[in-house]
Design a protein around this motif. Structure first.
Motif, PDB file in Angstrom:
ATOM      1  N   TYR A 195     -10.677  -3.576   9.184  1.00 41.31           N
ATOM      2  CA  TYR A 195      -9.248  -3.306   9.454  1.00 41.31           C
ATOM      3  C   TYR A 195      -8.424  -4.580   9.278  1.00 41.31           C
ATOM      4  O   TYR A 195      -7.378  -4.578   8.622  1.00 41.31           O
ATOM      5  CB  TYR A 195      -9.102  -2.753  10.865  1.00 41.31           C
ATOM      6  CG  TYR A 195      -7.713  -2.889  11.464  1.00 41.31           C
ATOM      7  CD1 TYR A 195      -6.694  -2.013  11.139  1.00 41.31           C
ATOM      8  CD2 TYR A 195      -7.434  -3.925  12.363  1.00 41.31           C
ATOM      9  CE1 TYR A 195      -5.424  -2.142  11.689  1.00 41.31           C
ATOM     10  CE2 TYR A 195      -6.167  -4.063  12.916  1.00 41.31           C
ATOM     11  CZ  TYR A 195      -5.174  -3.170  12.573  1.00 41.31           C
ATOM     12  OH  TYR A 195      -3.922  -3.312  13.116  1.00 41.31           O
ATOM     13  N   LEU A 199      -5.694  -5.096   6.378  1.00 36.88           N
ATOM     14  CA  LEU A 199      -4.305  -5.221   6.818  1.00 36.88           C
ATOM     15  C   LEU A 199      -3.646  -6.453   6.218  1.00 36.88           C
ATOM     16  O   LEU A 199      -2.461  -6.433   5.867  1.00 36.88           O
ATOM     17  CB  LEU A 199      -4.256  -5.281   8.349  1.00 36.88           C
ATOM     18  CG  LEU A 199      -2.875  -5.429   8.986  1.00 36.88           C
ATOM     19  CD1 LEU A 199      -1.998  -4.214   8.675  1.00 36.88           C
ATOM     20  CD2 LEU A 199      -3.000  -5.618  10.501  1.00 36.88           C
ATOM     21  N   LYS A 202      -1.726  -6.021   2.904  1.00 34.57           N
ATOM     22  CA  LYS A 202      -0.422  -5.321   2.883  1.00 34.57           C
ATOM     23  C   LYS A 202      -0.212  -4.586   1.561  1.00 34.57           C
ATOM     24  O   LYS A 202       0.806  -4.752   0.883  1.00 34.57           O
ATOM     25  CB  LYS A 202       0.716  -6.302   3.157  1.00 34.57           C
ATOM     26  CG  LYS A 202       0.727  -6.874   4.565  1.00 34.57           C
ATOM     27  CD  LYS A 202       1.951  -7.738   4.803  1.00 34.57           C
ATOM     28  CE  LYS A 202       2.018  -8.217   6.246  1.00 34.57           C
ATOM     29  NZ  LYS A 202       0.897  -9.068   6.641  1.00 34.57           N
ATOM     30  N   ILE A 220      -4.849   0.728   9.570  1.00 32.46           N
ATOM     31  CA  ILE A 220      -3.951  -0.058   8.719  1.00 32.46           C
ATOM     32  C   ILE A 220      -2.667   0.725   8.439  1.00 32.46           C
ATOM     33  O   ILE A 220      -1.557   0.171   8.506  1.00 32.46           O
ATOM     34  CB  ILE A 220      -4.662  -0.428   7.404  1.00 32.46           C
ATOM     35  CG1 ILE A 220      -5.823  -1.385   7.682  1.00 32.46           C
ATOM     36  CG2 ILE A 220      -3.681  -1.037   6.403  1.00 32.46           C
ATOM     37  CD1 ILE A 220      -6.729  -1.612   6.497  1.00 32.46           C
ATOM     38  N   THR A 223      -0.488   0.706  11.501  1.00 32.30           N
ATOM     39  CA  THR A 223       0.068  -0.626  11.792  1.00 32.30           C
ATOM     40  C   THR A 223       1.231  -0.963  10.867  1.00 32.30           C
ATOM     41  O   THR A 223       2.281  -1.434  11.309  1.00 32.30           O
ATOM     42  CB  THR A 223      -1.025  -1.699  11.666  1.00 32.30           C
ATOM     43  OG1 THR A 223      -2.122  -1.367  12.520  1.00 32.30           O
ATOM     44  CG2 THR A 223      -0.495  -3.070  12.050  1.00 32.30           C
TER      45      THR A 223
END
Length: 494
Positions: A195, A199, A202, A220, A223
């Protein structure tokens, strides 16, 4: 000299040559009043500008169109301001490419499907592709055989064949932890290494390949939406149907609801997903290779036959004892051999000395070299024990890599009654199906002798195998399907 007031002004009266000359000295109004007047005028200007901006913002939100600053402002600022619809993807890098991040937890980074085909096809189509892949317990990346790369690929991040590779040390959360995190509806409980690594990229699209990487992909996605207001797409690449306890399958189905699309490897798998999730977009992308450009049609002029096997051998798949028995039986009637591309992980199979010249073990072969090793193979043998308690559903719906590798080389398939493969072979007339969920060596012997005595039918099956690969099933066709799927997801507002 005399002084008097006139109309709020102090006036000085000067007498020169009989005329009165007036001269303004100073205004009576104070400086405080003048400042108040200036401030009021500035305030009016500010209010007018605010009303104009508010009106423009309302128009842009309603129409969801691009807003570009006037040319006079563009000259001062090189970048144009564009207002995006929150439901559309925006390129996450400076070059305008859509960034794809593939999350992997159980496959090697050079996996034939993930790296060799999918990632490279997306790179070819103009996407910025990143693979987040696991290291083993010793901290090394590993190949398809499980052998560690101890002398290369040691960096945490590197670029290989145009694709960015990000490595991590995997930690799989417990079932209860995953369940609580998924049902929480937020991202706060997601903390696993996959994760965190994913993440940090992006990306615009996350493409996951296992149940555990699906879990990380959901974290992800949540978030990026909550923290950055970024809506990303999540694709689950289902190499097999998830089996297990009722609670496990229930959690999996809960996670699937947060995906934007599912990829499967057979039509039966697609039907399974469509029954469970009628509104979920599902695309079939077969495990097929690129077309073999050096293909030569099979002539079957030799007196004997060579049966080929590709992959790892287990008790449930291509049992070595059954292979040995088939070889012994068939050799009583003809010049018969087996050729194994793969075998048992880490070592060669210990066959009797009397059979070693007739069962050729090539070890694991690189994906690109499989067609070359299959040039002298006449029949492709696939045998799944359908009575096993281990993954029986997946054996029924499977269309594995080896299946299409044989067809790519124009090799007819000899398979037992595995539903999906059996139906495929019968419909396309590209092989022979042996009835039974776990046929014996004697059953396969009869089928091989039938093919030996019906050479014309064997040639026809070979032609059909190659034809359907050229027309429908080669990776060139699958690549088009996958790129189209991505284009449907990536509605980028340029």
């Amino acid at each position: 000299m005399a002084f008097k007031k006139r109309r709020g002004l102090r006036v000085q009266v000067l007498k020169r040559k009989g005329r009165i000359k007036l001269r303004k000295k100073i205004k009576i109004k104070t400086k405080r009043k003048m400042k108040r007047k200036i401030n009021n005028s500035k305030l009016k200007v500010r209010k007018a500008r605010t009303r104009t901006r508010t009106r423009q913002n309302k128009i842009r939100k309603t129409r969801k169109i691009k807003y570009v600053k006037p040319k006079s402002i563009q000259k001062k600022q090189s970048e144009n301001i564009t207002v995006m619809d929150s439901n559309l993807l925006a390129p996450s890098n400076l070059h305008g490419k859509v960034k794809v991040c593939m999350l992997v937890i159980q496959h090697p980074f050079v996996d034939a499907r993930i790296f060799k085909k999918e990632a490279k096809s997306l790179l070819k189509a103009g996407y910025d592709v990143t693979l987040v892949v696991p290291r083993n317990k010793k901290g090394f990346l590993y190949d398809i055989e499980g052998t560690s790369y101890t002398n290369k690929f040691l960096e945490k991040k590197f670029v290989y064949e145009g694709i960015k590779i990000v490595t991590y040390q995997p930690v799989v959360p417990s079932f209860d932890y995953m369940k609580n995190a998924v049902h929480s509806g937020n991202f706060k409980a997601f903390k696993d290494p996959l994760y965190l690594a994913g993440l940090a990229e992006k990306a615009d699209i996350y493409h996951v390949h296992e149940v555990f990487s699906l879990y990380s992909g959901i974290g992800i996605k949540r978030t990026l939406k909550s923290m950055y207001g970024k809506s990303v797409k999540l694709i689950y690449d289902s190499h097999e149907i998830t089996e297990g306890s009722e609670q496990y399958v229930s959690l999996f189905k809960q996670m699937i609801k947060e995906t934007d699309s599912v990829i499967t490897v057979s039509d039966s798998m697609k039907d399974w997903y469509k029954r469970a999730f009628p509104l979920l977009p599902v695309e079939v992308i077969y495990n097929s290779p690129h077309l073999d450009n050096d293909f030569e049609p099979k002539k079957y002029t030799s007196k004997g036959l060579v049966a080929g096997f590709i992959g790892w051998m287990t008790k449930e798949k291509a049992n070595k004892d059954k292979m040995l028995k088939i070889t012994e039986l068939c050799r009583k009637h003809m010049d018969f051999k087996f050729k194994i591309l793969g075998g048992v992980r880490g070592s060669k199979i210990d066959f009797p000395d009397s059979m070693k010249n007739y069962i050729i073990q090539c070890g694991w072969v690189k994906f690109e070299r499989i067609p070359q090793h299959l040039k002298d193979v006449d029949i492709g043998w696939i045998d799944f024990d359908m009575n096993t308690p281990v993954h029986p559903l997946n054996y029924r719906v499977a269309l594995p890599n080896k299946f299409f590798s044989f067809l790519n080389s124009g090799i007819p398939i000899l398979v037992n009654n595995c539903s999906e493969m059996a139906n495929f072979v019968r419909y396309n007339q590209c092989g022979l199906v042996v009835d039974g969920e776990n046929p014996s060596a004697e059953d396969y012997e009869k089928a091989i002798l039938y093919l030996q005595t019906h050479r014309r039918k064997l040639v026809e099956m070979s032609k059909n195998a190659r034809r359907i690969m050229v027309e429908t099933y080669s990776w060139e066709h699958m690549e088009n399907r996958m790129v189209q799927l991505y284009e449907n997801l990536c509605k980028v507002q340029l």
